[in-house]
Design a protein around this motif. Structure first.
Motif, PDB file in Angstrom:
ATOM      1  N   SER A 114       0.830  -1.214   0.000  1.00 18.14           N
ATOM      2  CA  SER A 114       0.000   0.000   0.000  1.00 18.14           C
ATOM      3  C   SER A 114       0.861   1.259   0.000  1.00 18.14           C
ATOM      4  O   SER A 114       0.535   2.248  -0.662  1.00 18.14           O
ATOM      5  N   THR A 115       1.970   1.209   0.715  1.00 17.99           N
ATOM      6  CA  THR A 115       2.896   2.346   0.717  1.00 17.99           C
ATOM      7  C   THR A 115       3.477   2.556  -0.669  1.00 17.99           C
ATOM      8  O   THR A 115       3.608   3.693  -1.144  1.00 17.99           O
ATOM      9  N   THR A 116       3.817   1.459  -1.335  1.00 15.27           N
ATOM     10  CA  THR A 116       4.339   1.550  -2.700  1.00 15.27           C
ATOM     11  C   THR A 116       3.294   2.129  -3.635  1.00 15.27           C
ATOM     12  O   THR A 116       3.593   2.990  -4.471  1.00 15.27           O
ATOM     13  N   ALA A 117       2.034   1.685  -3.506  1.00 20.07           N
ATOM     14  CA  ALA A 117       0.961   2.180  -4.371  1.00 20.07           C
ATOM     15  C   ALA A 117       0.763   3.683  -4.188  1.00 20.07           C
ATOM     16  O   ALA A 117       0.617   4.431  -5.166  1.00 20.07           O
ATOM     17  N   ALA A 118       0.766   4.145  -2.940  1.00 15.64           N
ATOM     18  CA  ALA A 118       0.568   5.576  -2.667  1.00 15.64           C
ATOM     19  C   ALA A 118       1.704   6.399  -3.248  1.00 15.64           C
ATOM     20  O   ALA A 118       1.478   7.434  -3.896  1.00 15.64           O
ATOM     21  N   ASN A 119       2.931   5.962  -3.033  1.00 11.82           N
ATOM     22  CA  ASN A 119       4.084   6.711  -3.546  1.00 11.82           C
ATOM     23  C   ASN A 119       4.172   6.645  -5.061  1.00 11.82           C
ATOM     24  O   ASN A 119       4.603   7.611  -5.703  1.00 11.82           O
ATOM     25  N   LEU A 120       3.756   5.520  -5.658  1.00 10.80           N
ATOM     26  CA  LEU A 120       3.733   5.428  -7.118  1.00 10.80           C
ATOM     27  C   LEU A 120       2.743   6.436  -7.689  1.00 10.80           C
ATOM     28  O   LEU A 120       3.045   7.135  -8.657  1.00 10.80           O
ATOM     29  N   ALA A 121       1.558   6.529  -7.085  1.00 12.03           N
ATOM     30  CA  ALA A 121       0.550   7.480  -7.561  1.00 12.03           C
ATOM     31  C   ALA A 121       1.076   8.912  -7.476  1.00 12.03           C
ATOM     32  O   ALA A 121       0.940   9.701  -8.423  1.00 12.03           O
ATOM     33  N   LEU A 122       1.692   9.258  -6.359  1.00  9.19           N
ATOM     34  CA  LEU A 122       2.220  10.613  -6.177  1.00  9.19           C
ATOM     35  C   LEU A 122       3.382  10.888  -7.132  1.00  9.19           C
ATOM     36  O   LEU A 122       3.517  11.989  -7.660  1.00  9.19           O
ATOM     37  N   SER A 329      14.421  13.952  -1.823  1.00 14.46           N
ATOM     38  CA  SER A 329      15.231  12.971  -1.091  1.00 14.46           C
ATOM     39  C   SER A 329      15.615  11.806  -2.000  1.00 14.46           C
ATOM     40  O   SER A 329      15.017  11.582  -3.050  1.00 14.46           O
ATOM     41  N   GLN A 330      16.618  11.048  -1.556  1.00 12.51           N
ATOM     42  CA  GLN A 330      17.085   9.919  -2.344  1.00 12.51           C
ATOM     43  C   GLN A 330      15.989   8.870  -2.511  1.00 12.51           C
ATOM     44  O   GLN A 330      15.807   8.296  -3.593  1.00 12.51           O
ATOM     45  N   ILE A 331      15.230   8.626  -1.442  1.00 12.03           N
ATOM     46  CA  ILE A 331      14.161   7.633  -1.520  1.00 12.03           C
ATOM     47  C   ILE A 331      13.071   8.090  -2.484  1.00 12.03           C
ATOM     48  O   ILE A 331      12.553   7.306  -3.286  1.00 12.03           O
ATOM     49  N   ALA A 332      12.720   9.380  -2.439  1.00 12.70           N
ATOM     50  CA  ALA A 332      11.710   9.900  -3.361  1.00 12.70           C
ATOM     51  C   ALA A 332      12.155   9.746  -4.812  1.00 12.70           C
ATOM     52  O   ALA A 332      11.336   9.464  -5.695  1.00 12.70           O
ATOM     53  N   MET A 333      13.442   9.922  -5.059  1.00 10.04           N
ATOM     54  CA  MET A 333      13.954   9.759  -6.419  1.00 10.04           C
ATOM     55  C   MET A 333      13.796   8.323  -6.905  1.00 10.04           C
ATOM     56  O   MET A 333      13.582   8.076  -8.095  1.00 10.04           O
ATOM     57  N   VAL A 334      13.893   7.362  -5.991  1.00  7.58           N
ATOM     58  CA  VAL A 334      13.655   5.958  -6.364  1.00  7.58           C
ATOM     59  C   VAL A 334      12.211   5.783  -6.809  1.00  7.58           C
ATOM     60  O   VAL A 334      11.921   5.088  -7.796  1.00  7.58           O
ATOM     61  N   TYR A 335      11.279   6.419  -6.098  1.00  9.25           N
ATOM     62  CA  TYR A 335       9.871   6.341  -6.491  1.00  9.25           C
ATOM     63  C   TYR A 335       9.640   7.022  -7.840  1.00  9.25           C
ATOM     64  O   TYR A 335       8.809   6.571  -8.640  1.00  9.25           O
ATOM     65  N   GLN A 336      10.357   8.115  -8.122  1.00  8.41           N
ATOM     66  CA  GLN A 336      10.219   8.760  -9.432  1.00  8.41           C
ATOM     67  C   GLN A 336      10.720   7.841 -10.534  1.00  8.41           C
ATOM     68  O   GLN A 336      10.104   7.743 -11.605  1.00  8.41           O
TER      69      GLN A 336
END
Length: 364
Positions: A114-122, A329-336
């Motif tokens: 669910s965390t992955t889904a939310a961050n993917l959408a954003l 952040s580095q983690i946010a860049m992974v989600y991008q």
């Protein structure tokens, strides 16, 4: 001074590979126009996936390469994005305004799906796409909390037929949690759950979405089969941890989507490594390389590998997932990166996708 023509410009473009399509712009069919005016060259490329944070750097790289040609004094590269709809999506009532549906699934709970889904959408939204998220985890809906939507919020009803999704952080959100009491467990049998999911999918008034992310419940049961049979999903993302037990369940998820003819876009490996906040020591608490092995075994892409991070958990629990809370952040860049890979994989899958099969279940 050498004469410049379309062939020489294309030859330069062929030397550079789009890191998400894994092809050069010419072979990928991205070139829309090449105009040569004396010593000036202008190129127009069109991407089929959301990549707003990538486009400028990609255009600059190609521009510099073209300006390196003999006979070129100046060059300009324009990149636009046109996200096309999945082939069958317009056939379903309620989904006429949705171009692509992405299912985020896992074989078992507790792997950060669910965390992955939310961050993917954003992240898709940050890349310039119009995005919605449907919380199909009927038994344990959590997207309302992750998007900071107050408890007790209810969707408006349009024309006595449609649920109007709730907007949060620029994302349209719909969840069973908006229709029930947070403290009341969903004690439903399979057919009731499947019926509730179909109602959420077909009676929500989505507004012109490029991507609808569906947060699936864990496992390979009724809801997954209903979704596969009734909803034209463009592709699935499988979330796992490196742990052997999680990988066994993730394999079942990959196999299920393949049997119902839904393309598996790739694997996201969560909790890959823990880095001590005090000393910086890295430790693979749940094993190492499991996501990569799974991706290799099934011939799919490892889309992202994310650390076991308290920050990811705290930000999701606080209603502002990492892709929004700390976008640089580095983690946010992974989600991008994940968002761009997902969009690009859908583009590549469209040319090889087959019609949805009828599903039958036998005892043997």
């Amino acid at each position: 001074m050498s004469a410049v023509n379309r062939a020489t410009v294309e030859a330069v473009l062929r030397q550079y590979t789009d890191p998400y399509l894994n092809q050069d712009p010419v072979s990928a069919g991205c070139v829309r126009a090449i105009e040569i005016d004396g010593v000036s060259v202008s190129v127009h490329l069109e991407l089929g996936y959301a990549a707003a944070l990538f486009q400028n750097g990609w255009a600059q790289t190609l521009q510099m390469a073209i300006e390196g040609l003999n006979g070129v004094a100046s060059a300009s590269v324009q990149i636009t994005t046109v996200i096309r709809p999945h082939k069958a999506v317009g056939q379903i009532p309620g989904l006429a305004n949705v171009k692509n549906i992405v299912a985020v699934a896992s074989g078992k709970g507790g792997v950060g799906k669910s965390t992955t889904a939310a961050n993917l959408a954003l992240a898709l939204s940050r890349e310039g796409a119009r995005v919605g998220i449907l919380d199909a985890d009927i038994y344990g809906p959590s997207q309302g909390v992750m998007f900071g939507i107050a408890e007790g919020t209810r969707p408006k009803i349009k024309d006595q037929k449609w649920f109007v999704p709730i907007e949060a952080h620029g994302i349209e959100v719909m969840s069973m949690a908006f229709l029930t009491d947070d403290n009341t467990p969903m004690v439903w049998r399979g057919p009731m759950v499947s019926g509730a999911l179909l109602q959420l999918v077909t009676q929500t008034a989505w507004n012109d979405l490029d991507y609808l992310v569906i947060d699936m419940p864990p496992g390979t049961g009724d809801i997954q089969l209903t979704l596969a049979q009734k909803v034209p999903v463009a592709g699935a993302v499988i979330v796992t941890t490196p742990q052997d037990l999680a990988l066994l369940d993730a394999k079942k998820g990959v196999e299920m989507f393949r049997k119902v003819n839904i393309p598996v876009l790739g694997v996201v490996e969560n909790m890959a490594v823990h880095i001590c906040s005090n000393c910086g020591h890295a430790e693979h608490l749940f094993g190492e390389g499991g996501g990569e092995k799974l991706a290799t075994q099934y011939g799919v892409e490892l889309l992202a590998s994310l650390p076991l991070s308290m920050l990811i958990r705290e930000q999701a629990d606080g209603g502002k997932p990492t892709a929004m809370a700390e976008p640089e952040s580095q983690i946010a860049m992974v989600y991008q990166e994940l968002a761009r890979h997902v969009g690009a994989r859908i583009v590549l899958q469209e040319s090889v996708s087959a019609p949805m099969p009828d599903i039958s279940v036998s005892e043997d």
